[in-house]
Write an enzyme that holds these catalytic residues in place. Structure first.
Site, PDB file in Angstrom:
ATOM      1  N   LYS A 162       1.149   4.114  -2.960  1.00 28.73           N
ATOM      2  CA  LYS A 162       0.775   5.522  -2.771  1.00 28.73           C
ATOM      3  C   LYS A 162       1.985   6.430  -3.040  1.00 28.73           C
ATOM      4  O   LYS A 162       1.814   7.551  -3.531  1.00 28.73           O
ATOM      5  CB  LYS A 162       0.217   5.745  -1.370  1.00 28.73           C
TER       6      LYS A 162
ATOM      7  N   TYR B 170       0.841  -1.205   0.000  1.00 28.15           N
ATOM      8  CA  TYR B 170       0.000   0.000   0.000  1.00 28.15           C
ATOM      9  C   TYR B 170       0.876   1.254   0.000  1.00 28.15           C
ATOM     10  O   TYR B 170       0.651   2.188  -0.780  1.00 28.15           O
ATOM     11  CB  TYR B 170      -0.922  -0.021   1.222  1.00 28.15           C
TER      12      TYR B 170
HETATM   13  N1  LIG Z   1      -9.727   4.990   5.180  1.00 26.76           N
HETATM   14  C1  LIG Z   1      -8.670   5.707   5.531  1.00 26.76           C
HETATM   15  O1  LIG Z   1      -8.413   5.965   6.726  1.00 26.76           O
HETATM   16  C2  LIG Z   1      -7.756   6.254   4.449  1.00 26.76           C
HETATM   17  C3  LIG Z   1      -6.575   6.905   4.856  1.00 26.76           C
HETATM   18  C4  LIG Z   1      -5.749   7.447   3.880  1.00 26.76           C
HETATM   19  C5  LIG Z   1      -6.094   7.344   2.550  1.00 26.76           C
HETATM   20  N2  LIG Z   1      -7.240   6.688   2.191  1.00 26.76           N
HETATM   21  C6  LIG Z   1      -7.569   6.656   0.770  1.00 26.76           C
HETATM   22  O2  LIG Z   1      -8.880   7.135   0.594  1.00 26.76           O
HETATM   23  C7  LIG Z   1      -9.478   6.506  -0.561  1.00 26.76           C
HETATM   24  C8  LIG Z   1     -10.814   5.891  -0.177  1.00 26.76           C
HETATM   25  O3  LIG Z   1     -10.584   4.942   0.845  1.00 26.76           O
HETATM   26  P1  LIG Z   1     -11.777   4.274   1.672  1.00 26.76           P
HETATM   27  O4  LIG Z   1     -11.297   4.115   3.064  1.00 26.76           O
HETATM   28  O5  LIG Z   1     -13.041   4.961   1.384  1.00 26.76           O
HETATM   29  O6  LIG Z   1     -11.762   2.816   1.009  1.00 26.76           O
HETATM   30  P2  LIG Z   1     -12.916   1.725   0.889  1.00 26.76           P
HETATM   31  O7  LIG Z   1     -13.994   1.945   1.884  1.00 26.76           O
HETATM   32  O8  LIG Z   1     -12.212   0.408   0.871  1.00 26.76           O
HETATM   33  O9  LIG Z   1     -13.519   2.032  -0.560  1.00 26.76           O
HETATM   34  C9  LIG Z   1     -12.693   1.925  -1.689  1.00 26.76           C
HETATM   35  C10 LIG Z   1     -13.543   2.094  -2.919  1.00 26.76           C
HETATM   36  O10 LIG Z   1     -12.704   1.895  -4.062  1.00 26.76           O
HETATM   37  C11 LIG Z   1     -13.356   0.975  -4.925  1.00 26.76           C
HETATM   38  N3  LIG Z   1     -12.416   0.208  -5.740  1.00 26.76           N
HETATM   39  C12 LIG Z   1     -11.452  -0.637  -5.333  1.00 26.76           C
HETATM   40  N4  LIG Z   1     -10.837  -1.180  -6.391  1.00 26.76           N
HETATM   41  C13 LIG Z   1     -11.437  -0.651  -7.485  1.00 26.76           C
HETATM   42  C14 LIG Z   1     -11.259  -0.819  -8.867  1.00 26.76           C
HETATM   43  N5  LIG Z   1     -10.335  -1.664  -9.354  1.00 26.76           N
HETATM   44  N6  LIG Z   1     -12.033  -0.104  -9.718  1.00 26.76           N
HETATM   45  C15 LIG Z   1     -12.980   0.732  -9.256  1.00 26.76           C
HETATM   46  N7  LIG Z   1     -13.217   0.920  -7.946  1.00 26.76           N
HETATM   47  C16 LIG Z   1     -12.442   0.234  -7.075  1.00 26.76           C
HETATM   48  C17 LIG Z   1     -14.141   0.056  -4.015  1.00 26.76           C
HETATM   49  O11 LIG Z   1     -15.139  -0.589  -4.769  1.00 26.76           O
HETATM   50  P3  LIG Z   1     -15.565  -2.119  -4.432  1.00 26.76           P
HETATM   51  O12 LIG Z   1     -16.091  -2.104  -3.043  1.00 26.76           O
HETATM   52  O13 LIG Z   1     -16.582  -2.429  -5.482  1.00 26.76           O
HETATM   53  O14 LIG Z   1     -14.324  -2.926  -4.577  1.00 26.76           O
HETATM   54  C18 LIG Z   1     -14.676   1.065  -3.004  1.00 26.76           C
HETATM   55  O15 LIG Z   1     -15.844   1.664  -3.475  1.00 26.76           O
HETATM   56  C19 LIG Z   1      -8.460   5.509  -1.051  1.00 26.76           C
HETATM   57  O16 LIG Z   1      -7.692   6.075  -2.094  1.00 26.76           O
HETATM   58  C20 LIG Z   1      -7.579   5.264   0.152  1.00 26.76           C
HETATM   59  O17 LIG Z   1      -6.296   4.820  -0.199  1.00 26.76           O
HETATM   60  C21 LIG Z   1      -8.064   6.141   3.104  1.00 26.76           C
END
Ligand SMILES: NC(=O)c1ccc[n+]([C@@H]2O[C@H](COP(=O)([O-])OP(=O)(O)OC[C@H]3O[C@@H](n4cnc5c(N)ncnc54)[C@H](OP(=O)(O)O)[C@@H]3O)[C@@H](O)[C@H]2O)c1
Length: 260
Positions: free
Chosen positions: A186, A182
């Site tokens: 990033k 990861y």
């Molecule tokens: N959560 C945190 O604390 C955190 C911290 C830092 C950065 N981020 C970043 O914030 C962003 C959102 O994270 P989140 O926590 O909301 O993640 P999440 O709840 O796991 O949601 C990720 C989304 O991306 C979609 N996705 C994954 N693979 C895909 C693909 N190949 N094509 C199209 N869609 C795809 C998933 O769809 P499916 O469910 O259909 O697979 C889901 O809707 C990400 O870039 C993550 O790296 C998150």
């Protein structure tokens, strides 16, 4: 963006069936594309921008009831397209459908990502088979989406590309001892963001790589200090600020520069 155009967009439901959801007149809103918007931050960003009256194009791998309900509530503002950002052909296919229906995108948000080592395996336990898929979705995916959709971004007035990054991609601040895949993906996304900014600056397009903070979601887990709705409020507000090409690329949700 101020735009008066009659849009006629195909809503692609899960499973590939298609139905025309109608034509509408859209005047005072920006057009914002968000990947991975079926849940988590992407879903809440979609809601945030819809509530502000903007038009959102959701690119999703698979749908769910929450997203369908949101689309029903904002029928004339919210359009959903199936697209796996790890698969270049599905991105091209989505682009071909969308470019027939709209003439520009103001803000392109690459949000979709995976974290396939969230159990933080130590070195001997690493399963390298998850590394290429992680890289493909998190680092190549955003670049492939931009490559396809850049003509529409060029034609927009917002001229903003946002890659949702993470503090995990900062080499300067790194203290982790695992989660190579990861963090590496990033960091690679950050590099892609910087090169892209170098490339598109002359066209007046701003690129941001935003760390959204730690929030609860399937990826962030249940212990995170803020909700995805709160995170989307922070990130959405930052995105809607007036950005200059001189501003930093890699920032947190308060707009502060992060060390590469
Ligand atoms: N959560 C945190 O604390 C955190 C911290 C830092 C950065 N981020 C970043 O914030 C962003 C959102 O994270 P989140 O926590 O909301 O993640 P999440 O709840 O796991 O949601 C990720 C989304 O991306 C979609 N996705 C994954 N693979 C895909 C693909 N190949 N094509 C199209 N869609 C795809 C998933 O769809 P499916 O469910 O259909 O697979 C889901 O809707 C990400 O870039 C993550 O790296 C998150």
């Amino acid at each position: 963006m101020i735009r008066d155009s009659i849009l006629s967009i195909i809503f692609i439901i899960e499973g590939g069936a298609e139905c025309l959801i109608g034509e509408f007149m859209n005047s005072n809103s920006m057009t914002i594309l968000i990947t991975g918007s079926a849940k988590g931050l992407g879903f809440n960003l979609t809601k945030f921008f819809l509530e502000k009256g903007h038009t959102v194009l959701s690119l999703i791998k698979s749908g769910n009831k929450n997203l369908s309900d949101l689309q029903q509530k904002y029928k004339n503002q919210h359009f959903i397209f199936i697209c796996d950002v790890g698969n270049e052909q599905t991105i091209i296919d989505a682009y071909e459908i969308i470019r027939e229906k709209i003439t520009s995108i103001d803000i392109l948000i690459n949000n979709a990502a995976v974290h396939l080592e969230s159990h933080r395996p130590d070195l001997p336990e690493i399963d390298f088979s998850v590394y290429i898929p992680t890289f493909t979705v998190n680092a190549l995916g955003p670049l492939m989406v931009v490559t396809s959709f850049l003509p529409l971004v060029r034609a927009g007035t917002g001229k903003l590309i946002v890659n949702i990054s993470s503090e995990a991609g900062s080499i300067g601040n790194s203290t982790r001892k695992s989660e190579f895949s990861y963090c590496m993906s990033k960091a690679a996304l950050n590099m892609a963001s910087k090169i892209l900014q170098n490339r598109v600056a002359k066209e007046g397009i701003k690129v941001l790589a935003i760390h959204p903070g730690w929030f609860s979601s399937d990826m962030g887990g249940p212990l995170a200090p803020i909700s995805p709705r709160a995170a989307a409020g922070n990130v959405g507000s930052i995105i809607l600020k007036k950005w200059s090409l001189k501003d930093p690329v890699y920032i947190d949700a308060d707009g502060r520069k992060i060390a590469w």
